[in-house]
Enzyme design. Sequence first.
Site, PDB file in Angstrom:
ATOM      1  CG  LEU A   5      -1.791   1.009   1.006  1.00 27.89           C
ATOM      2  CD1 LEU A   5      -3.410   0.370   2.264  1.00 27.89           C
ATOM      3  CD2 LEU A   5      -0.976   2.709   2.482  1.00 27.89           C
ATOM      4  CG  MET A   6       2.355   4.725  -2.715  1.00 27.41           C
ATOM      5  SD  MET A   6       2.333   5.418  -4.241  1.00 27.41           S
ATOM      6  CE  MET A   6       3.662   4.818  -4.684  1.00 27.41           C
ATOM      7  CG  ASN A   7      -0.242   6.066   3.132  1.00 31.45           C
ATOM      8  OD1 ASN A   7       0.296   5.275   3.598  1.00 31.45           O
ATOM      9  ND2 ASN A   7      -0.459   6.884   4.154  1.00 31.45           N
ATOM     10  CG  ASP A   8      -0.173  10.844   3.595  1.00 30.36           C
ATOM     11  OD1 ASP A   8      -0.673   9.816   3.076  1.00 30.36           O
ATOM     12  OD2 ASP A   8       0.093  11.058   4.561  1.00 30.36           O
ATOM     13  CD  GLN A  50       3.677   7.327   6.322  1.00 37.09           C
ATOM     14  OE1 GLN A  50       2.887   7.253   6.978  1.00 37.09           O
ATOM     15  NE2 GLN A  50       5.161   7.973   6.208  1.00 37.09           N
ATOM     16  CE1 TYR A  86       2.144   5.667  10.405  1.00 39.82           C
ATOM     17  CE2 TYR A  86       0.628   6.899  11.618  1.00 39.82           C
ATOM     18  CZ  TYR A  86       0.604   5.934  11.353  1.00 39.82           C
ATOM     19  OH  TYR A  86      -0.630   4.914  11.306  1.00 39.82           O
ATOM     20  CB  SER A  87       3.190  12.119   6.824  1.00 36.98           C
ATOM     21  OG  SER A  87       3.168  10.945   5.851  1.00 36.98           O
ATOM     22  NE  ARG A 120      -1.622  11.824  12.224  1.00 39.01           N
ATOM     23  CZ  ARG A 120      -2.328  11.063  12.484  1.00 39.01           C
ATOM     24  NH1 ARG A 120      -2.709  10.782  13.895  1.00 39.01           N
ATOM     25  NH2 ARG A 120      -3.900  11.059  12.077  1.00 39.01           N
ATOM     26  CD  GLU A 138      -4.849  12.271   9.259  1.00 40.87           C
ATOM     27  OE1 GLU A 138      -5.220  12.316   8.188  1.00 40.87           O
ATOM     28  OE2 GLU A 138      -4.905  11.369   9.926  1.00 40.87           O
TER      29      GLU A 138
HETATM   30  C1  FRU Z   1      -2.372  10.708   5.779  1.00 42.61           C
HETATM   31  C2  FRU Z   1      -1.967  10.131   7.540  1.00 42.61           C
HETATM   32  C3  FRU Z   1      -1.167  10.913   7.898  1.00 42.61           C
HETATM   33  C4  FRU Z   1       0.209   9.618   9.008  1.00 42.61           C
HETATM   34  C5  FRU Z   1       0.252   8.380   7.348  1.00 42.61           C
HETATM   35  C6  FRU Z   1       0.706   7.662   7.916  1.00 42.61           C
HETATM   36  O1  FRU Z   1      -2.777  10.102   5.271  1.00 42.61           O
HETATM   37  O2  FRU Z   1      -3.129   9.271   8.271  1.00 42.61           O
HETATM   38  O3  FRU Z   1      -1.850  11.347   9.176  1.00 42.61           O
HETATM   39  O4  FRU Z   1       1.357  10.371   9.154  1.00 42.61           O
HETATM   40  O5  FRU Z   1      -1.003   8.793   6.671  1.00 42.61           O
HETATM   41  O6  FRU Z   1       0.478   6.288   6.448  1.00 42.61           O
END
Ligand code: FRU
Length: 471
Positions: A38-41, A57, A100-101, A159, A218
């Site tokens: 999984l890829m996020n931020d 992420q 985290y981010s 965060r 966030e």
């Molecule tokens: C936003 C978030 C950030 C956090 C990160 C964790 O999508 O929830 O607030 O640092 O993703 O993966």
Amino acid sequence: MSEVSLLKQLARSLMTGQLIAATDPYRLHWHLAPVVGLMNDPNGFIQSHDRYHLFYQWNPLACRHGAKWWGHVSSDDLVHWRHEPVALLPSEEYEVNGCYSGSAVLNDGKITLIYTGNVKYANGSRTAYQCVATEKSDGTYEKQGPVILLPEGYTGHVRDPKVWQHDGMWYMVLAAQSLNLKGKVLLYRSADLQQWELRGEIAGTHLNGLKEFGYMWECPDLFAMGDQDVLLCCPQGLAAEKYQYLNLYQCGYFVGKLDYEQTRFPHGEFHELDLGFEFYAPQTTQTADGRRLLFGWLGLPDDNELAQPTVQYGWVDCMTCPRELTLRNGILCQQPVKELQQLRQGNGVVWQGVADDAPELTALSAELMLNVDAPFSLSLRDNAWLNWDGNCLTLTRRNWRTEELETRYWFGALRSLQLLLDSSSLELFINDGEACMTARYFPDPQKQTLRFSGQGTLSIHHWLLSACVIE
Ligand code: FRU
């Protein structure tokens, strides 16, 4: 877990997962997506020594959220990317539940990462450490450990540090939740990236004229555009209205002016940055040629995310295309960076006439420019539909989880549309980026055409886009 154990797991995940992911018909042709997992931020977006670096992420071990790593890619043109060594993995106690981010700055010519070490306890509570890591000559990162502990008066939801330099000092915006569960943005200051002083809250619920405006904001990002400052943020907890705030979490911006001495950020109204379905946690950077560029996460947590069909192929989510920001009459406009034009194949197809007579065009990996002066409709692979009635532009799609149709709206005077399509994503730029709509969609892979309808005339320019291999 030790770094070595985590890397052993990563090796297995890559060895088994890559081949499976490659067979997915929804695998993207030219967007950044995770090799597995999984890829996020987007994180740490920065240009250093003529190369763009983008961190992200990443959970390489499963298609779910959890103890995140920082993946890393780099590019000299924002189109052709190269994998770099994994930058951060959650091996230390102060980040055991995820790196985290966060963001990146150049300090003494070296990329320095500032990120959140996330720690959860068995009783459900959590804490957060803001941490630093610096680039080594071999392209890996050395952790310096925490530089900011949980500030007093806030829950463990603190965060997503975004750091920049101003008048010889470093500044940071940090997302925080007050003890009475209100979303806030904190401003910190430092001379050396190590010792940080909390200056105060600059935005959030109950500040700058806002009433209740969410329980957590966030991924804040604050930057100058001309003589104004823009604060991007992702408020969680806004109630849906008829035509706005229709996603589970929002992403938007305020235009104002940061008073660095008084620690105040008087600002105007909140605007959504994207009116589509999947767009979250964007991050910007300033380039050497003075542009302000943005990557967003072409995803949204917690709602339909993990029901995406790509999960069966061991990967999920992706980045938006890179976009350039400009501020026009107080509106933050987004356009695809000009470098993406390299993906266009040949001169494309140019056509003008009544929408009903338009040729069927391919939508699998394509770009479309439209000049519009009358109502029309457009079916995208029979799974998403655009409709312009002269007053309101709607984007409707079939929700892949509920199978229901759902709609998003834009009101205004429509002149032009630019549509960037990939095998399972669409990005729509209205009137040269005055508004955007971004979404994933999962049409039948056999259905690949765009179909126009309507009595009005349109002019169309269509290109196929080349796939972009990541080395
Ligand atoms: C936003 C978030 C950030 C956090 C990160 C964790 O999508 O929830 O607030 O640092 O993703 O993966």
